[in-house]
Design a protein around this motif. Sequence first.
Motif: not given
Length: 231
Positions: A24-39
């Motif tokens: 489903q649709e989601c929210l991302v909270v506080d994307p800090g340093v270097g999270v893009e790949a794991q996210l």
Amino acid sequence: MFTLGFPAAAFGTNCYVLAPGPGQECLVVDPGVGVEAQLGEVLAEHGLKPTAVLLTHGHLDHVYSVTPVCGGVLGAYIHGDDRYRLKDPLATLDPGLVGMLEQQFGRSATWQEPEDVVEVSDGEHLELAGLSLAVRHAPGHTEGSVMFSLGEVPDGVAGQVDVDATVLSGDVLFAGSIGRTDLPGGDGNAMQRSLRDVVLPLPDSTLVLPGHGPATTVEHERATNPYLQGL
């Protein structure tokens, strides 16, 4: 409620993904340093589609990846009093920390402001990604620090812990501690008021998902957190 949290590549900042359920649709909270790949891996694995990014405050370790995660399409939600921090959070960071980031990631630390910034205010109710959230302004760590409250709990948690609501506390409240107030924009007196007037009134049955460290509950912190004693 589907909930997954993981630490960023620096500063141990917790990034959270919230959704009514997988696929489903989601929210991302506080994307800090270097999270893009794991996210990206989390979103792909669970078939999730981000619709917004929530920021508990504007410190670099909580917003560093907000612009690439938003991708010029998603809104970045932040309290109006911390809105100015998104113009260039690197400008207020100690040069030594900037150098540490550049050394760790092998490239110059750069910043680009998100295209769509949505200012939130105390008491505002947000309906995003099929979830209902309340904004609780709790200054002290920064001028615009907020906590986001939900009347739901992560899947599987209710059967293990006696909780019936969730608060994303950012750097206001941690397990056994609170956010520091000695950085620019911090205010010890404001933090004391936030702890007394915003944190302590929360029901004991509230699960706390903090900006750093492990999850806890309001009941546990009320009984054991030294910073809440005597307020």
